[in-house]
Each structure stands twice: as C-alpha cells, then as structure tokens.
Design an enzyme around this catalytic site. Sequence first.
Site: not given
Length: 361
Positions: A164, A199, A259
Amino acid sequence: MPKKIVILTGGGDVPGLNAVIKQVTYRGLGMDFEVLGVRRGWEGLTHLNLDDPDSKSRYVLPLNQLNTRTIDRSGGTFLHSSRTNPAKMKSLPPHLEGQTFPTREITKDGKTSTVFDVTTSVLKNLESLGADYVVAIGGDDTLSYARRLHDEGVKVIAIPKTMDNDVQHTEYCIGFSTAITRAESAIQRQRTTVGSHERIGIFRIFGRDAGYTALYTAYVTNIRCLIPEYKPDLEQVIKVLVDDKRANPSNYSLVILSEGAEWQGYQVRHYGEADAYGHQKKANVGDDLAAEIKARAKEETIVSDLTYDLRSGDPDFTDKLVACTFGNMAMDAISQGQSGMMTGIVNGCYDMVEIPDPKSK
C-alpha cells in the site's frame, strides 16, 4: 559474549523481505552479532515458552550464512508471519493461562470483547533470549507495536514494508514497486480477454486506506482508477467508463479499484472476524461496481481480483535494491547505538526517521 539481534517479519508478506533478512544476518555476523530469527512475527514473542524445547524450536531460529545464503532468491518471508498484536490478545497462549495481565474492553459492531496486553511476557522473552536489539519488518500495524517496545525501553530499529506504500515518515515501503509492476503486467495481459468480449474490465488491487498502488498502476497503464481518498459520483463513473468503451475501436474499457475504494452513498462491505489490529476482510468492491454497471448501463463486465497475485513470487529490481539498502541502514543504525528509528526514503534520499507513533495518526 556476542551481542544479539532479534529479527522478525509481521503482517502480510511482500517480495523483498528475505533480502532484508539476509542482509541483516550477513552484516550482523560480520559485526560479531548473533542473529536470532523469530518466526511468525509478534506471535513468536507472545507464544514462545522458553521452558518448552518444542516451543523454542518452533519460534526461534538462529540465523547464519548457510541457512540464509539463498533466501533472497525467492519471495515470501523465510521467517513466516502472522497478524498478532501483543497489546490486544483475544486469548492467552496456553503457557500464560492463569497469569495476570492488563485487560481492556473493545467494542466493535456492537460486540464487546476483552483483550489482554501481554507486553510484560514479550519483554521477559526478549530478556531471556539476551536480545540487545530488535529489528522489526512490517507495515503500520507491526511497527505500531515496535514503537511500543521502544517506548518500553527496548532498542528497536524498524524497516517498513507494505504494497500500500502508506507507512508514515517514508516515501517508499518494500513491496510497492513489485506490486505495481505485477499489476501493470497482469492488466496489460488481460486487455486481450476484456477486448475480445467487448466488456468493461474491473481490476481490484491492494489499498485498504491509501490509493497509491491503484493510482500509480493507473498512471502507467493510462486507465481510470478509484481510490479511498476520493468518493466520486457513481453515475459519472459509469458514464466515463461507458464513454471510454464506445470511443475505443475495440469496444472495451478498464478501471482499477483500490480494495478500499468507495463512491458517494456507498461503503465497502466487511465480513469475518476482525484481526488483532481491528481489521475485517473487505468484500470485493469490484463485484459491487460490476452489479451497478449492469443495472444502470446494461453493460457486461469482467472482474479480476489481483490482490494476492501481487504478493507472490520474487521481488523486482527496485524492491530488492531498497530491501538490501534498508537492511544495511538498519545495521548502520545499530552500530551507532540508535533506537526508535526506521529506515526510509525522504525527499528521494535514504534516511533514518522516527518510527511512526500510532497515537499521532
């Protein structure tokens, strides 16, 4: 008698940890230190029962050039890891049952539980091991307890690692470069599948509270991202992704999600029991965004969770370079008698900084 260094890794593994362990071991031995690896992070010092040979064998590993010679050639952590917080133990290890430790009550999601602070046992184990220094490698959570030990009088040097890249006082943490390199590679490979099916591709990567990993990956891949620091309007997000898709001759678009990314009116769902630092697992925000895109724009999506793939395997060049340098810096700091300091990069230069104080966050 030679002085002793205790080294451990806590929290999630990242590529580059073994390079630190090897560097500290080689430098330490060259400086006439004995180097003891403590297995499974802080658990190794809470669950260690030195009166039990099996416990000592499980948690304490003397390190030398022979058993660390090749460890830097692979990822993970040679010493293994855990998410253990000695100041907030939900239950006592068997050998400590019946003893008295400070307790406090913690309430989360309406549930109150009692936790134990077994720091006195950790200090006793460090004293019994003859530890002159502790080298703790970890992220915010692991290093918060390293700071606690320093405040208790233990000589501690910290080394930051997290994909992170959000440990305070440093611009870089071990694992970050490999994470964004892996993410970029995976996304570029998956373009062919997303494009073949026309997509919207949604990629979830690490970033519980900080969006550095998603932002840097999005920058080098030239695609969109959502990060925890900013909550956009969902309708605008969907419009941008659909417009990107229609403007692309191959009729697809891509977006990266931390996330912990959220949008206005939406909070990431959590599940499972909280870990020792109060963190629950986060549900896949990519699935929730995919459902919104399907409902509002009638567009099909492909959701790809890249998180644990970014942890796996060997470090890239940058992480191995930084890991080796941080290991050497730690040994330099020990040779100078420093404590309560952390290796870091500040203004683009290697530097020793104070271990972050969790109370100041």
